[in-house]
Motif scaffolding. Sequence first.
Motif, PDB file in Angstrom:
ATOM      1  N   ALA A   1      56.036 179.517 -21.920  1.00 29.86           N
ATOM      2  CA  ALA A   1      55.874 180.957 -22.153  1.00 29.86           C
ATOM      3  C   ALA A   1      57.029 181.723 -21.505  1.00 29.86           C
ATOM      4  O   ALA A   1      57.611 182.637 -22.112  1.00 29.86           O
ATOM      5  CB  ALA A   1      54.530 181.436 -21.599  1.00 29.86           C
TER       6      ALA A   1
ATOM      7  N   VAL B 212      60.130 181.399 -23.717  1.00 28.43           N
ATOM      8  CA  VAL B 212      60.203 181.979 -25.063  1.00 28.43           C
ATOM      9  C   VAL B 212      60.074 183.501 -25.110  1.00 28.43           C
ATOM     10  O   VAL B 212      60.448 184.118 -26.105  1.00 28.43           O
ATOM     11  CB  VAL B 212      59.173 181.351 -26.045  1.00 28.43           C
ATOM     12  CG1 VAL B 212      59.391 179.848 -26.171  1.00 28.43           C
ATOM     13  CG2 VAL B 212      57.756 181.670 -25.633  1.00 28.43           C
ATOM     14  N   THR B 213      59.546 184.113 -24.057  1.00 28.88           N
ATOM     15  CA  THR B 213      59.377 185.571 -24.136  1.00 28.88           C
ATOM     16  C   THR B 213      60.740 186.261 -24.196  1.00 28.88           C
ATOM     17  O   THR B 213      61.684 185.870 -23.506  1.00 28.88           O
ATOM     18  CB  THR B 213      58.545 186.116 -22.951  1.00 28.88           C
ATOM     19  OG1 THR B 213      58.402 187.533 -23.118  1.00 28.88           O
ATOM     20  CG2 THR B 213      59.190 185.828 -21.610  1.00 28.88           C
ATOM     21  N   ARG B 214      60.840 187.290 -25.036  1.00 24.17           N
ATOM     22  CA  ARG B 214      62.083 188.066 -25.154  1.00 24.17           C
ATOM     23  C   ARG B 214      61.963 189.373 -24.367  1.00 24.17           C
ATOM     24  O   ARG B 214      62.878 189.769 -23.672  1.00 24.17           O
ATOM     25  CB  ARG B 214      62.359 188.411 -26.630  1.00 24.17           C
ATOM     26  CG  ARG B 214      62.674 187.219 -27.507  1.00 24.17           C
ATOM     27  CD  ARG B 214      64.152 186.826 -27.453  1.00 24.17           C
ATOM     28  NE  ARG B 214      64.338 185.485 -28.014  1.00 24.17           N
ATOM     29  CZ  ARG B 214      64.277 184.354 -27.314  1.00 24.17           C
ATOM     30  NH1 ARG B 214      64.055 184.383 -26.012  1.00 24.17           N
ATOM     31  NH2 ARG B 214      64.450 183.176 -27.897  1.00 24.17           N
TER      32      ARG B 214
ATOM     33  N   ARG C 125      46.097 183.885 -34.628  1.00 20.56           N
ATOM     34  CA  ARG C 125      47.318 184.149 -35.400  1.00 20.56           C
ATOM     35  C   ARG C 125      47.125 185.345 -36.317  1.00 20.56           C
ATOM     36  O   ARG C 125      47.964 186.244 -36.395  1.00 20.56           O
ATOM     37  CB  ARG C 125      47.702 182.890 -36.185  1.00 20.56           C
ATOM     38  CG  ARG C 125      48.794 183.050 -37.203  1.00 20.56           C
ATOM     39  CD  ARG C 125      50.085 183.603 -36.635  1.00 20.56           C
ATOM     40  NE  ARG C 125      50.780 182.669 -35.777  1.00 20.56           N
ATOM     41  CZ  ARG C 125      51.588 183.035 -34.767  1.00 20.56           C
ATOM     42  NH1 ARG C 125      51.798 184.313 -34.493  1.00 20.56           N
ATOM     43  NH2 ARG C 125      52.188 182.129 -34.023  1.00 20.56           N
TER      44      ARG C 125
ATOM     45  N   ARG D 122      54.398 185.156 -30.189  1.00 21.87           N
ATOM     46  CA  ARG D 122      54.457 183.705 -30.092  1.00 21.87           C
ATOM     47  C   ARG D 122      53.196 183.194 -29.389  1.00 21.87           C
ATOM     48  O   ARG D 122      52.878 183.635 -28.280  1.00 21.87           O
ATOM     49  CB  ARG D 122      55.718 183.340 -29.288  1.00 21.87           C
ATOM     50  CG  ARG D 122      55.809 181.911 -28.828  1.00 21.87           C
ATOM     51  CD  ARG D 122      56.242 180.978 -29.975  1.00 21.87           C
ATOM     52  NE  ARG D 122      56.349 179.611 -29.509  1.00 21.87           N
ATOM     53  CZ  ARG D 122      57.500 178.983 -29.263  1.00 21.87           C
ATOM     54  NH1 ARG D 122      58.648 179.603 -29.439  1.00 21.87           N
ATOM     55  NH2 ARG D 122      57.503 177.736 -28.841  1.00 21.87           N
TER      56      ARG D 122
ATOM     57  N   GLU E 288      52.698 187.878 -36.891  1.00 17.78           N
ATOM     58  CA  GLU E 288      53.744 186.863 -36.803  1.00 17.78           C
ATOM     59  C   GLU E 288      54.699 187.085 -35.632  1.00 17.78           C
ATOM     60  O   GLU E 288      55.412 186.178 -35.222  1.00 17.78           O
ATOM     61  CB  GLU E 288      54.542 186.824 -38.119  1.00 17.78           C
ATOM     62  CG  GLU E 288      53.772 186.246 -39.299  1.00 17.78           C
ATOM     63  CD  GLU E 288      53.253 184.825 -39.041  1.00 17.78           C
ATOM     64  OE1 GLU E 288      53.974 184.019 -38.439  1.00 17.78           O
ATOM     65  OE2 GLU E 288      52.099 184.551 -39.428  1.00 17.78           O
ATOM     66  N   LYS E 289      54.712 188.303 -35.095  1.00 14.54           N
ATOM     67  CA  LYS E 289      55.725 188.610 -34.066  1.00 14.54           C
ATOM     68  C   LYS E 289      55.385 188.063 -32.689  1.00 14.54           C
ATOM     69  O   LYS E 289      56.246 187.963 -31.822  1.00 14.54           O
ATOM     70  CB  LYS E 289      55.918 190.131 -33.980  1.00 14.54           C
ATOM     71  CG  LYS E 289      56.817 190.659 -35.091  1.00 14.54           C
ATOM     72  CD  LYS E 289      57.127 192.125 -34.886  1.00 14.54           C
ATOM     73  CE  LYS E 289      57.738 192.724 -36.159  1.00 14.54           C
ATOM     74  NZ  LYS E 289      57.444 194.156 -36.262  1.00 14.54           N
TER      75      LYS E 289
ATOM     76  N   VAL F  49      51.320 180.337 -27.387  1.00 14.15           N
ATOM     77  CA  VAL F  49      51.616 179.139 -26.599  1.00 14.15           C
ATOM     78  C   VAL F  49      50.322 178.362 -26.393  1.00 14.15           C
ATOM     79  O   VAL F  49      49.332 178.908 -25.878  1.00 14.15           O
ATOM     80  CB  VAL F  49      52.250 179.500 -25.244  1.00 14.15           C
ATOM     81  CG1 VAL F  49      52.409 178.252 -24.391  1.00 14.15           C
ATOM     82  CG2 VAL F  49      53.590 180.184 -25.458  1.00 14.15           C
TER      83      VAL F  49
ATOM     84  N   ASP G  38      54.819 189.937 -26.318  1.00 13.64           N
ATOM     85  CA  ASP G  38      55.439 189.192 -27.417  1.00 13.64           C
ATOM     86  C   ASP G  38      55.082 187.697 -27.363  1.00 13.64           C
ATOM     87  O   ASP G  38      55.519 186.916 -28.204  1.00 13.64           O
ATOM     88  CB  ASP G  38      56.960 189.399 -27.463  1.00 13.64           C
ATOM     89  CG  ASP G  38      57.700 188.614 -26.384  1.00 13.64           C
ATOM     90  OD1 ASP G  38      57.050 188.100 -25.446  1.00 13.64           O
ATOM     91  OD2 ASP G  38      58.938 188.528 -26.477  1.00 13.64           O
ATOM     92  N   THR G  39      54.288 187.322 -26.332  1.00 12.78           N
ATOM     93  CA  THR G  39      53.900 185.919 -26.149  1.00 12.78           C
ATOM     94  C   THR G  39      52.454 185.900 -25.654  1.00 12.78           C
ATOM     95  O   THR G  39      52.082 186.718 -24.803  1.00 12.78           O
ATOM     96  CB  THR G  39      54.811 185.246 -25.090  1.00 12.78           C
ATOM     97  OG1 THR G  39      56.177 185.406 -25.499  1.00 12.78           O
ATOM     98  CG2 THR G  39      54.484 183.777 -24.918  1.00 12.78           C
TER      99      THR G  39
END
Lengths: 273, 273
Positions: free
Chosen positions: A106, A109-111, A198, A206, A203-204, A208, A181-182
């Motif tokens: 996590a 991958v987080t932006r 989901r 993520r 879709e935006k 985990v 975002d995660t």
Amino acid sequence: MSQKNYAPIGVFDSGVGGLTVAREIMRNLPNEKIVYFGDTARVPYGNKSREAVLRYSRQIIRFLMTQDVKAIVVACNTASAMALETIREEINIPIIGVVKPGARVAAQVTRNHKIGVIGTRATINSCIYKEFIQRQNPEIEVIGKACPLLVPLVEEGWLKDAVTVEVARRYLEPLLRQDIDTLILGCTHYPLLRSVMRELVGEKVRLVNPAYETAKDLQRLLEERGLASPGKEEAEFPYRFYASDSVQQFKDFANSILPYDVGMTKQITIEEY
Amino acid sequence: MSQKNYAPIGVFDSGVGGLTVAREIMRNLPNEKIVYFGDTARVPYGNKSREAVLRYSRQIIRFLMTQDVKAIVVACNTASAMALETIREEINIPIIGVVKPGARVAAQVTRNHKIGVIGTRATINSCIYKEFIQRQNPEIEVIGKACPLLVPLVEEGWLKDAVTVEVARRYLEPLLRQDIDTLILGCTHYPLLRSVMRELVGEKVRLVNPAYETAKDLQRLLEERGLASPGKEEAEFPYRFYASDSVQQFKDFANSILPYDVGMTKQITIEEY
């Protein structure tokens, strides 16, 4: 390469939730045998003291050792949080939990550095995901949300039910409002609600799944230590299941989520270990 | 009339559910003091063995005895089913459970001899209500339905929520299809869903609340034995609450269902008794 490579992986949980972790190991490490123990007589661990969880975990590990396992996966968020570090010092085979692998991925991958974590009240109150994530990067904001109704909904089998969607929608709403975002599915039951999640987060975000990340970590660990099984060995029961209470309910649940019918299930008296 | 008449009633449950029984005692026997114990560290009892439930119940009774109670109410369906008869032989003060009073009244009020019982999976699987009802009248058909989602919904505080109505509707449907004329709310949490249940079953089905019937049985018992309190005695805390785990969550729940703010709550180590 020794006989040890063909030894099974020990996997344990307070109940049936850890079967989602066993499932990921089956999918991703198809050569490995598994001995699973579910402490169904003493479930849930979430409201127990650290001492109790440590005592229970030690008993289970003694039992798994009698099965000659080559490595252990603590497929339980509470035991991973409360007992894993202590037990690692006490045994001489590799042991991993479910919290660290999910937290690490996590953090990677987080932006926007806003991660949501959903779990049982005990997991969220322990702040264990937050602790592990912020060890990776103290800048990341971690927003936890306890979702106490999701485990009973999964155990009732209402996996794609309108009621479950509505309950999950309410739990996720405050997290989405805070622009995560995660999202970490921080309870072993939640991967079974993956499609519901989901749909709700879009879709935006993520998702985990710590069960999957744990299987991947196990794979790396076995390879590093030269413990991976080189191939499928013939065995009557490559996957064996033990529980501390009556196995019927356990079996029903396992058969509903695993990709094949559960063969060997047995009740044991865990207090004797 | 002795000092004993002013002694408190001991009430215990595996958790917070028994507070609905305490509430009925407060309403119907306003002169009586109460010591309540909720075994929140070991909740739920429903999946534990008879030996474990008996051991836990004995510890709790030893604790209640240190509080000089004059009578004990087992406000827990599982402990009433598994431990009450054994314990009655071991102590020298009156003790009653929640199952028998509800079963007796249901057997009295049914006209068509079809009684529905809803409860946790453990209570329904034990067939304890069926056993007690058919001791009264073997002709009565007793139809049980386990409702595992209702306790978590109550504990989440979703008492009049659309989700709760929908879940309850699904659970009650098969009972109503079988034409029951009486429904036992066979779990201490369910009286909090009384208005939801009433709406779903309509006016023709009689709802039996074992918490209320237990309070009435206690009243008769105290009068018969000359143990009733003759009046309200001044006391700083007429109602005292103990729990085996952290009291904050216990207190929040208690304050949400009791008709006044809970004063004295304290965590104790029940294993020491």
